[in-house]
Design a protein around this motif. Structure first.
Motif, PDB file in Angstrom:
ATOM      1  N   VAL A 199      14.436  -6.288  57.802  1.00 45.05           N
ATOM      2  CA  VAL A 199      15.375  -6.925  58.594  1.00 45.05           C
ATOM      3  C   VAL A 199      16.675  -5.994  58.497  1.00 45.05           C
ATOM      4  CG1 VAL A 199      17.091  -8.754  58.729  1.00 45.05           C
ATOM      5  CG2 VAL A 199      14.624  -9.214  58.366  1.00 45.05           C
ATOM      6  N   ILE A 200      16.986  -5.562  57.417  1.00 46.64           N
ATOM      7  CA  ILE A 200      18.386  -4.737  57.083  1.00 46.64           C
ATOM      8  C   ILE A 200      18.225  -3.536  57.683  1.00 46.64           C
ATOM      9  CG2 ILE A 200      19.646  -3.712  55.372  1.00 46.64           C
ATOM     10  CD1 ILE A 200      19.124  -5.843  53.326  1.00 46.64           C
ATOM     11  N   LEU A 201      16.791  -2.577  57.537  1.00 46.05           N
ATOM     12  CA  LEU A 201      16.447  -1.302  57.937  1.00 46.05           C
ATOM     13  C   LEU A 201      16.712  -1.447  59.320  1.00 46.05           C
ATOM     14  CD1 LEU A 201      15.818   1.361  56.756  1.00 46.05           C
ATOM     15  CD2 LEU A 201      13.489   0.759  57.250  1.00 46.05           C
ATOM     16  N   VAL A 202      16.118  -2.514  60.150  1.00 42.23           N
ATOM     17  CA  VAL A 202      16.366  -2.510  61.734  1.00 42.23           C
ATOM     18  C   VAL A 202      17.708  -2.553  62.082  1.00 42.23           C
ATOM     19  CG1 VAL A 202      15.437  -3.893  63.972  1.00 42.23           C
ATOM     20  CG2 VAL A 202      14.001  -3.456  61.905  1.00 42.23           C
ATOM     21  N   GLY A 203      18.459  -3.512  61.395  1.00 40.64           N
ATOM     22  CA  GLY A 203      19.839  -3.619  61.599  1.00 40.64           C
ATOM     23  C   GLY A 203      20.617  -2.462  61.517  1.00 40.64           C
ATOM     24  N   ILE A 204      20.484  -1.771  60.661  1.00 34.99           N
ATOM     25  CA  ILE A 204      20.982  -0.465  60.461  1.00 34.99           C
ATOM     26  C   ILE A 204      20.777   0.505  61.543  1.00 34.99           C
ATOM     27  CG2 ILE A 204      21.018   1.748  59.085  1.00 34.99           C
ATOM     28  CD1 ILE A 204      20.372  -0.040  56.422  1.00 34.99           C
ATOM     29  N   PHE A 205      19.520   0.600  62.077  1.00 33.02           N
ATOM     30  CA  PHE A 205      19.338   1.542  63.147  1.00 33.02           C
ATOM     31  C   PHE A 205      19.959   1.004  64.435  1.00 33.02           C
ATOM     32  CE2 PHE A 205      16.575   3.479  60.175  1.00 33.02           C
ATOM     33  CZ  PHE A 205      16.597   4.761  60.427  1.00 33.02           C
ATOM     34  N   ARG A 206      20.017  -0.358  64.571  1.00 37.53           N
ATOM     35  CA  ARG A 206      20.564  -0.955  65.649  1.00 37.53           C
ATOM     36  C   ARG A 206      22.056  -1.297  65.731  1.00 37.53           C
ATOM     37  NH1 ARG A 206      16.823  -5.116  68.502  1.00 37.53           N
ATOM     38  NH2 ARG A 206      18.661  -5.751  69.524  1.00 37.53           N
ATOM     39  N   ALA A 207      22.744  -0.890  64.764  1.00 38.40           N
ATOM     40  CA  ALA A 207      24.246  -1.292  64.547  1.00 38.40           C
ATOM     41  C   ALA A 207      24.996  -0.526  65.734  1.00 38.40           C
ATOM     42  CB  ALA A 207      24.653  -0.932  63.217  1.00 38.40           C
ATOM     43  N   PRO A 208      26.011  -0.914  66.112  1.00 35.42           N
ATOM     44  CA  PRO A 208      26.698  -0.302  67.328  1.00 35.42           C
ATOM     45  C   PRO A 208      27.202   0.984  66.903  1.00 35.42           C
ATOM     46  CG  PRO A 208      27.540  -2.567  66.653  1.00 35.42           C
ATOM     47  CD  PRO A 208      26.487  -2.179  65.738  1.00 35.42           C
ATOM     48  N   THR A 209      27.771   1.732  67.716  1.00 36.40           N
ATOM     49  CA  THR A 209      28.187   3.331  67.537  1.00 36.40           C
ATOM     50  C   THR A 209      29.506   3.118  67.011  1.00 36.40           C
ATOM     51  OG1 THR A 209      28.662   3.389  69.904  1.00 36.40           O
ATOM     52  CG2 THR A 209      26.265   3.972  69.121  1.00 36.40           C
TER      53      THR A 209
ATOM     54  N   LEU B 184      24.072  -4.206  48.818  1.00 40.77           N
ATOM     55  CA  LEU B 184      23.389  -5.087  49.844  1.00 40.77           C
ATOM     56  C   LEU B 184      24.436  -5.829  50.714  1.00 40.77           C
ATOM     57  CD1 LEU B 184      20.573  -6.697  47.782  1.00 40.77           C
ATOM     58  CD2 LEU B 184      20.506  -5.118  49.832  1.00 40.77           C
ATOM     59  N   PRO B 185      25.538  -6.156  50.097  1.00 36.72           N
ATOM     60  CA  PRO B 185      26.558  -6.692  51.077  1.00 36.72           C
ATOM     61  C   PRO B 185      26.954  -6.040  52.187  1.00 36.72           C
ATOM     62  CG  PRO B 185      27.156  -7.600  48.869  1.00 36.72           C
ATOM     63  CD  PRO B 185      26.030  -6.621  48.797  1.00 36.72           C
ATOM     64  N   LEU B 186      27.663  -4.661  51.777  1.00 27.14           N
ATOM     65  CA  LEU B 186      27.933  -3.724  52.734  1.00 27.14           C
ATOM     66  C   LEU B 186      26.749  -3.352  53.795  1.00 27.14           C
ATOM     67  CD1 LEU B 186      30.282  -0.904  52.261  1.00 27.14           C
ATOM     68  CD2 LEU B 186      27.894  -0.504  53.483  1.00 27.14           C
ATOM     69  N   LEU B 187      25.648  -3.294  53.530  1.00 31.84           N
ATOM     70  CA  LEU B 187      24.703  -3.060  54.414  1.00 31.84           C
ATOM     71  C   LEU B 187      24.308  -4.293  55.270  1.00 31.84           C
ATOM     72  CD1 LEU B 187      22.077  -1.059  51.838  1.00 31.84           C
ATOM     73  CD2 LEU B 187      23.363  -0.289  53.859  1.00 31.84           C
ATOM     74  N   LEU B 188      24.391  -5.298  54.756  1.00 31.51           N
ATOM     75  CA  LEU B 188      24.099  -6.835  55.432  1.00 31.51           C
ATOM     76  C   LEU B 188      25.282  -6.773  56.630  1.00 31.51           C
ATOM     77  CD1 LEU B 188      23.143  -8.959  52.767  1.00 31.51           C
ATOM     78  CD2 LEU B 188      21.705  -8.493  54.616  1.00 31.51           C
ATOM     79  N   VAL B 189      26.385  -6.470  56.162  1.00 30.38           N
ATOM     80  CA  VAL B 189      27.405  -6.379  57.135  1.00 30.38           C
ATOM     81  C   VAL B 189      27.340  -5.600  58.198  1.00 30.38           C
ATOM     82  CG1 VAL B 189      29.935  -6.083  57.703  1.00 30.38           C
ATOM     83  CG2 VAL B 189      29.207  -7.362  55.756  1.00 30.38           C
ATOM     84  N   HIS B 190      27.018  -4.047  57.856  1.00 27.00           N
ATOM     85  CA  HIS B 190      26.903  -3.132  58.743  1.00 27.00           C
ATOM     86  C   HIS B 190      25.822  -3.348  59.655  1.00 27.00           C
ATOM     87  CE1 HIS B 190      26.649   0.989  60.532  1.00 27.00           C
ATOM     88  NE2 HIS B 190      25.570   0.991  59.969  1.00 27.00           N
ATOM     89  N   ALA B 191      24.582  -3.884  59.171  1.00 25.95           N
ATOM     90  CA  ALA B 191      23.377  -4.190  60.044  1.00 25.95           C
ATOM     91  C   ALA B 191      23.613  -5.299  61.109  1.00 25.95           C
ATOM     92  CB  ALA B 191      22.303  -4.714  59.048  1.00 25.95           C
TER      93      ALA B 191
ATOM     94  N   PRO C  10      23.587 -11.783  62.477  1.00 25.76           N
ATOM     95  CA  PRO C  10      24.572 -13.170  62.509  1.00 25.76           C
ATOM     96  C   PRO C  10      24.800 -13.603  61.061  1.00 25.76           C
ATOM     97  CG  PRO C  10      22.423 -13.324  63.836  1.00 25.76           C
ATOM     98  CD  PRO C  10      22.370 -11.985  63.133  1.00 25.76           C
ATOM     99  N   LEU C  11      26.206 -13.947  61.320  1.00 27.81           N
ATOM    100  CA  LEU C  11      26.857 -14.503  60.014  1.00 27.81           C
ATOM    101  C   LEU C  11      26.060 -15.473  59.285  1.00 27.81           C
ATOM    102  CD1 LEU C  11      29.464 -14.346  58.315  1.00 27.81           C
ATOM    103  CD2 LEU C  11      30.182 -16.372  59.683  1.00 27.81           C
ATOM    104  N   VAL C  12      25.324 -16.270  59.874  1.00 24.51           N
ATOM    105  CA  VAL C  12      24.504 -17.275  58.842  1.00 24.51           C
ATOM    106  C   VAL C  12      23.539 -16.267  58.230  1.00 24.51           C
ATOM    107  CG1 VAL C  12      23.148 -17.956  60.792  1.00 24.51           C
ATOM    108  CG2 VAL C  12      23.428 -19.439  58.985  1.00 24.51           C
ATOM    109  N   ALA C  13      22.836 -15.361  58.969  1.00 25.12           N
ATOM    110  CA  ALA C  13      21.757 -14.669  58.626  1.00 25.12           C
ATOM    111  C   ALA C  13      22.181 -13.943  57.089  1.00 25.12           C
ATOM    112  CB  ALA C  13      20.991 -13.824  59.487  1.00 25.12           C
ATOM    113  N   VAL C  14      23.298 -13.539  56.967  1.00 24.94           N
ATOM    114  CA  VAL C  14      23.858 -12.591  55.925  1.00 24.94           C
ATOM    115  C   VAL C  14      23.426 -13.323  54.511  1.00 24.94           C
ATOM    116  CG1 VAL C  14      25.620 -11.705  54.756  1.00 24.94           C
ATOM    117  CG2 VAL C  14      25.496 -11.405  57.224  1.00 24.94           C
ATOM    118  N   PRO C  15      23.850 -14.684  54.245  1.00 26.97           N
ATOM    119  CA  PRO C  15      23.569 -14.945  52.950  1.00 26.97           C
ATOM    120  C   PRO C  15      21.954 -15.462  52.681  1.00 26.97           C
ATOM    121  CG  PRO C  15      24.736 -16.703  54.073  1.00 26.97           C
ATOM    122  CD  PRO C  15      24.861 -15.467  54.804  1.00 26.97           C
ATOM    123  N   VAL C  16      21.441 -15.770  53.875  1.00 26.93           N
ATOM    124  CA  VAL C  16      20.048 -16.176  53.913  1.00 26.93           C
ATOM    125  C   VAL C  16      19.245 -14.788  53.358  1.00 26.93           C
ATOM    126  CG1 VAL C  16      18.141 -16.517  55.364  1.00 26.93           C
ATOM    127  CG2 VAL C  16      20.297 -17.821  55.452  1.00 26.93           C
ATOM    128  N   VAL C  17      19.517 -13.525  54.189  1.00 26.33           N
ATOM    129  CA  VAL C  17      18.564 -12.537  53.733  1.00 26.33           C
ATOM    130  C   VAL C  17      19.189 -12.000  52.388  1.00 26.33           C
ATOM    131  CG1 VAL C  17      18.282 -10.010  54.393  1.00 26.33           C
ATOM    132  CG2 VAL C  17      18.640 -11.786  56.157  1.00 26.33           C
TER     133      VAL C  17
END
Length: 298
Positions: free
Chosen positions: A283-293, A239-246, A249-256
């Motif tokens: 939230v994580i799944l959407v972030g993975i697909f929207r992550a920069p290239t 989860l921590p790696l996926l949250l970072v890759h997604a 926002p920094l504050v959202a990582v510990p919240v999610v």
């Protein structure tokens, strides 16, 4: 305790090679549910994931990549959930060695399963074949963490199982087409063509390996027909790696992360806890697909 510490060591080595920001590393060691699974109860899930993380780590190094298929197979022999990582592994094998490497590694997985199964097949052939990989298993609604809000009738229905299976396949295809090639600034047709022409890339980054493997596993978790409490071990360390890759926002990582952790600590699960878990997963799944290239995490 030994398995817990060994798993933490392997995960930390993966995170170090993938250059995950140190700021999220405390999330690896503060889970109450994970401590219960590993230290107090010792289900076979942590043992399976120990081999899975060893396989992922081996894939981040050119010198040890050849052992990844065997390590994954050992994990599958302990518990079949490790199969969720196989699509990601196949993609990495194709990227690093093309068709030949992919076929060789898949053959290693299959043959090692035959060797491990041999004593059981000899003693109880029908029972082993029927139950070792029970894809049609009916889960008990009492223990579900993720689908409490849909009700027992829908949960047990054949149609719901088909919907989840279709969603899992669709998400894997989407990862292979959209997300995974983007990590190397490439496209799926180019990667496929390179694999057939043996112009593979042995310099695939550890970050790409980790993101591919962890995201392949994650979509399987999202679409799982049921998640029981010990199944948290299947992806908690990812989860921590996926949250970072997604790129949340920094504050959202510990919240999610906290929403997921709290959902797994509600017993028995409720409509609210299972909905919260699904929302955090989305939230994580959407972030993975929207992550920069690019594959850089730090």
């Amino acid at each position: 305790m030994g398995i817990y510490l060994a798993t933490q060591a392997l995960v930390l080595m993966i995170y170090r090679r993938a250059r995950v920001p140190p700021l999220v590393l405390p999330l690896l060691v503060v889970s109450k549910r994970l401590h219960s699974i590993f230290v107090l109860r010792l289900f076979n899930d942590p043992v399976a994931m120990l081999f899975a993380y060893a396989a992922v780590l081996s894939m981040t190094r050119t010198s040890t990549r050849r052992w990844s298929g065997l390590l994954l197979s050992l994990g599958i022999a302990v518990k079949m959930n490790v199969q969720l990582l196989l699509p990601g592994a196949a993609f990495v094998w194709w990227r690093t060695g093309g068709l030949r490497t992919t076929v060789v590694q898949l053959v290693v997985v299959a043959l090692s399963q035959v060797v491990i199964a041999a004593p059981f097949v000899y003693a109880f052939p029908h029972e082993y074949v029927a139950r070792a990989f029970e894809y049609t298993r009916q889960f008990n609604f009492v223990w579900t963490v993720n689908w409490r809000f849909i009700g027992d009738r829908v949960f047990a229905s054949h149609e719901w199982a088909l919907i989840l299976a279709a969603a899992h396949i669709a998400l894997l295809v989407a990862l292979a087409v959209v997300v995974w090639p983007r990590l190397s600034h490439s496209t799926l047709p180019t990667i496929v063509r390179q694999g057939f022409t043996r112009r593979a890339h042995s310099d695939v980054s550890a970050t790409e390996v980790a993101v591919v493997m962890f995201s392949a596993n994650f979509v399987g978790i999202v679409c799982a027909r049921s998640l029981h409490y010990q199944f948290y071990a299947w992806y908690a360390h990812m989860l921590p790696l996926l949250l970072v890759h997604a790129r949340l926002p920094l504050v959202a990582v510990p919240v999610v992360w906290l929403v997921i952790e709290c959902a797994w600590n509600v017993f028995p699960s409720t409509h609210t806890s299972s909905l919260a878990l699904l929302a955090a997963h989305i939230v994580i799944l959407v972030g993975i697909f929207r992550a920069p290239t690019h594959a850089k995490l730090s």
